[in-house]
Motif scaffolding. Structure first.
Motif, PDB file in Angstrom:
ATOM      1  N   SER A   1       3.114   5.311  -4.476  1.00  0.00           N
ATOM      2  CA  SER A   1       1.791   5.021  -3.910  1.00  0.00           C
ATOM      3  C   SER A   1       1.519   6.017  -2.791  1.00  0.00           C
ATOM      4  O   SER A   1       2.423   6.715  -2.328  1.00  0.00           O
ATOM      5  CB  SER A   1       1.729   3.579  -3.401  1.00  0.00           C
ATOM      6  OG  SER A   1       2.680   3.367  -2.369  1.00  0.00           O
ATOM      7  N   ARG A   2       0.269   6.060  -2.386  1.00  0.00           N
ATOM      8  CA  ARG A   2      -0.107   6.975  -1.323  1.00  0.00           C
ATOM      9  C   ARG A   2      -1.089   6.314  -0.379  1.00  0.00           C
ATOM     10  O   ARG A   2      -1.881   5.466  -0.803  1.00  0.00           O
ATOM     11  CB  ARG A   2      -0.708   8.263  -1.900  1.00  0.00           C
ATOM     12  CG  ARG A   2      -1.979   8.067  -2.696  1.00  0.00           C
ATOM     13  CD  ARG A   2      -2.361   9.337  -3.463  1.00  0.00           C
ATOM     14  NE  ARG A   2      -2.727  10.419  -2.552  1.00  0.00           N
ATOM     15  CZ  ARG A   2      -2.741  11.694  -2.900  1.00  0.00           C
ATOM     16  NH1 ARG A   2      -2.408  12.053  -4.123  1.00  0.00           N
ATOM     17  NH2 ARG A   2      -3.101  12.616  -2.013  1.00  0.00           N
ATOM     18  N   ASP A   3      -1.030   6.717   0.880  1.00  0.00           N
ATOM     19  CA  ASP A   3      -1.981   6.262   1.886  1.00  0.00           C
ATOM     20  C   ASP A   3      -2.582   7.526   2.491  1.00  0.00           C
ATOM     21  O   ASP A   3      -1.970   8.153   3.362  1.00  0.00           O
ATOM     22  CB  ASP A   3      -1.280   5.413   2.939  1.00  0.00           C
ATOM     23  CG  ASP A   3      -2.236   4.793   3.938  1.00  0.00           C
ATOM     24  OD1 ASP A   3      -3.351   5.336   4.111  1.00  0.00           O
ATOM     25  OD2 ASP A   3      -1.869   3.788   4.561  1.00  0.00           O
ATOM     26  N   ASP A   4      -3.760   7.885   2.032  1.00  0.00           N
ATOM     27  CA  ASP A   4      -4.372   9.131   2.492  1.00  0.00           C
ATOM     28  C   ASP A   4      -4.753   9.067   3.975  1.00  0.00           C
ATOM     29  O   ASP A   4      -4.798  10.105   4.646  1.00  0.00           O
ATOM     30  CB  ASP A   4      -5.605   9.451   1.649  1.00  0.00           C
ATOM     31  CG  ASP A   4      -5.246   9.887   0.234  1.00  0.00           C
ATOM     32  OD1 ASP A   4      -6.151   9.955  -0.616  1.00  0.00           O
ATOM     33  OD2 ASP A   4      -4.053  10.141  -0.025  1.00  0.00           O
ATOM     34  N   ALA A   5      -5.013   7.889   4.487  1.00  0.00           N
ATOM     35  CA  ALA A   5      -5.349   7.760   5.908  1.00  0.00           C
ATOM     36  C   ALA A   5      -4.149   8.079   6.794  1.00  0.00           C
ATOM     37  O   ALA A   5      -4.309   8.500   7.940  1.00  0.00           O
ATOM     38  CB  ALA A   5      -5.849   6.353   6.206  1.00  0.00           C
ATOM     39  N   VAL A   8       3.151   9.305   1.485  1.00  0.00           N
ATOM     40  CA  VAL A   8       3.383   8.862   0.118  1.00  0.00           C
ATOM     41  C   VAL A   8       4.671   8.043   0.111  1.00  0.00           C
ATOM     42  O   VAL A   8       5.605   8.329   0.877  1.00  0.00           O
ATOM     43  CB  VAL A   8       3.447  10.054  -0.859  1.00  0.00           C
ATOM     44  CG1 VAL A   8       4.578  11.017  -0.505  1.00  0.00           C
ATOM     45  CG2 VAL A   8       3.561   9.594  -2.295  1.00  0.00           C
ATOM     46  N   TYR A   9       4.696   7.025  -0.731  1.00  0.00           N
ATOM     47  CA  TYR A   9       5.812   6.085  -0.759  1.00  0.00           C
ATOM     48  C   TYR A   9       6.437   6.034  -2.150  1.00  0.00           C
ATOM     49  O   TYR A   9       5.792   6.349  -3.149  1.00  0.00           O
ATOM     50  CB  TYR A   9       5.327   4.680  -0.402  1.00  0.00           C
ATOM     51  CG  TYR A   9       4.630   4.581   0.930  1.00  0.00           C
ATOM     52  CD1 TYR A   9       3.236   4.609   1.005  1.00  0.00           C
ATOM     53  CD2 TYR A   9       5.358   4.460   2.105  1.00  0.00           C
ATOM     54  CE1 TYR A   9       2.585   4.528   2.221  1.00  0.00           C
ATOM     55  CE2 TYR A   9       4.716   4.367   3.330  1.00  0.00           C
ATOM     56  CZ  TYR A   9       3.332   4.406   3.382  1.00  0.00           C
ATOM     57  OH  TYR A   9       2.692   4.326   4.598  1.00  0.00           O
ATOM     58  N   LEU A  10       7.701   5.606  -2.176  1.00  0.00           N
ATOM     59  CA  LEU A  10       8.353   5.311  -3.443  1.00  0.00           C
ATOM     60  C   LEU A  10       9.113   4.002  -3.267  1.00  0.00           C
ATOM     61  O   LEU A  10      10.121   3.959  -2.550  1.00  0.00           O
ATOM     62  CB  LEU A  10       9.309   6.432  -3.862  1.00  0.00           C
ATOM     63  CG  LEU A  10       9.916   6.255  -5.245  1.00  0.00           C
ATOM     64  CD1 LEU A  10       8.832   6.402  -6.330  1.00  0.00           C
ATOM     65  CD2 LEU A  10      11.033   7.279  -5.498  1.00  0.00           C
ATOM     66  N   GLN A  11       8.602   2.962  -3.896  1.00  0.00           N
ATOM     67  CA  GLN A  11       9.286   1.676  -3.901  1.00  0.00           C
ATOM     68  C   GLN A  11      10.254   1.670  -5.073  1.00  0.00           C
ATOM     69  O   GLN A  11       9.840   1.865  -6.221  1.00  0.00           O
ATOM     70  CB  GLN A  11       8.283   0.532  -4.036  1.00  0.00           C
ATOM     71  CG  GLN A  11       8.913  -0.845  -4.115  1.00  0.00           C
ATOM     72  CD  GLN A  11       9.594  -1.260  -2.828  1.00  0.00           C
ATOM     73  OE1 GLN A  11       9.045  -1.083  -1.741  1.00  0.00           O
ATOM     74  NE2 GLN A  11      10.786  -1.828  -2.932  1.00  0.00           N
ATOM     75  N   MET A  12      11.521   1.446  -4.769  1.00  0.00           N
ATOM     76  CA  MET A  12      12.558   1.493  -5.798  1.00  0.00           C
ATOM     77  C   MET A  12      13.232   0.127  -5.889  1.00  0.00           C
ATOM     78  O   MET A  12      13.838  -0.332  -4.914  1.00  0.00           O
ATOM     79  CB  MET A  12      13.590   2.568  -5.459  1.00  0.00           C
ATOM     80  CG  MET A  12      12.978   3.944  -5.219  1.00  0.00           C
ATOM     81  SD  MET A  12      14.213   5.249  -5.007  1.00  0.00           S
ATOM     82  CE  MET A  12      15.013   4.709  -3.508  1.00  0.00           C
ATOM     83  N   ASN A  13      13.095  -0.504  -7.030  1.00  0.00           N
ATOM     84  CA  ASN A  13      13.692  -1.819  -7.270  1.00  0.00           C
ATOM     85  C   ASN A  13      14.729  -1.720  -8.371  1.00  0.00           C
ATOM     86  O   ASN A  13      14.764  -0.747  -9.132  1.00  0.00           O
ATOM     87  CB  ASN A  13      12.619  -2.822  -7.658  1.00  0.00           C
ATOM     88  CG  ASN A  13      11.573  -3.024  -6.575  1.00  0.00           C
ATOM     89  OD1 ASN A  13      11.870  -2.936  -5.379  1.00  0.00           O
ATOM     90  ND2 ASN A  13      10.341  -3.284  -6.980  1.00  0.00           N
TER      91      ASN A  13
END
Length: 115
Positions: free
Chosen positions: A69-73, A77-82
């Protein structure tokens, strides 16, 4: 100067979760495709990518377990790893595909999954 600073890695047991973050500066964040890559001994692979419009795609090995996911504000950028597996052990990098093609990389964050 472009900086992509990854964080959030660590040691986790198989089946656990981690959330990686990547703070970017020096690039036009909103107009760039962003991606997470990982480097294990002798092998680098594209893990996930996200377009400026939020469309995503994933390596087959992580589909259903990882979410980019990304938060342009926040230029992040994120990576959730389950459901992590020992074979997910690697150094994880965020990057733009263009910078990756020129072999420009940050320092990455180490993810180690114990069995």
């Amino acid at each position: 100067q472009v900086q992509l600073v990854e964080s959030g890695g660590g040691l986790v047991q198989a089946g656990g979760s981690l959330r990686l973050s990547c703070a970017a500066s020096g690039i036009a964040f909103r107009t760039n495709v962003l991606a997470w890559y990982r480097q294990a001994p002798g092998k680098r692979e594209l893990v996930a990518r996200i377009t400026t419009g939020g469309a995503t795609n994933y390596a087959d090995s992580v589909k259903g377990r990882f979410t980019i996911s990304r938060d342009d504000a926040k230029n992040t950028v994120y990576l959730q790893m389950n459901s992590l597996k020992p074979e997910d052990t690697a150094v994880y990098y965020c990057n733009t595909p263009t910078r990756a093609s020129y072999n420009f990389w940050g320092q990455g964050t180490q993810v180690t999954v114990s069995s």
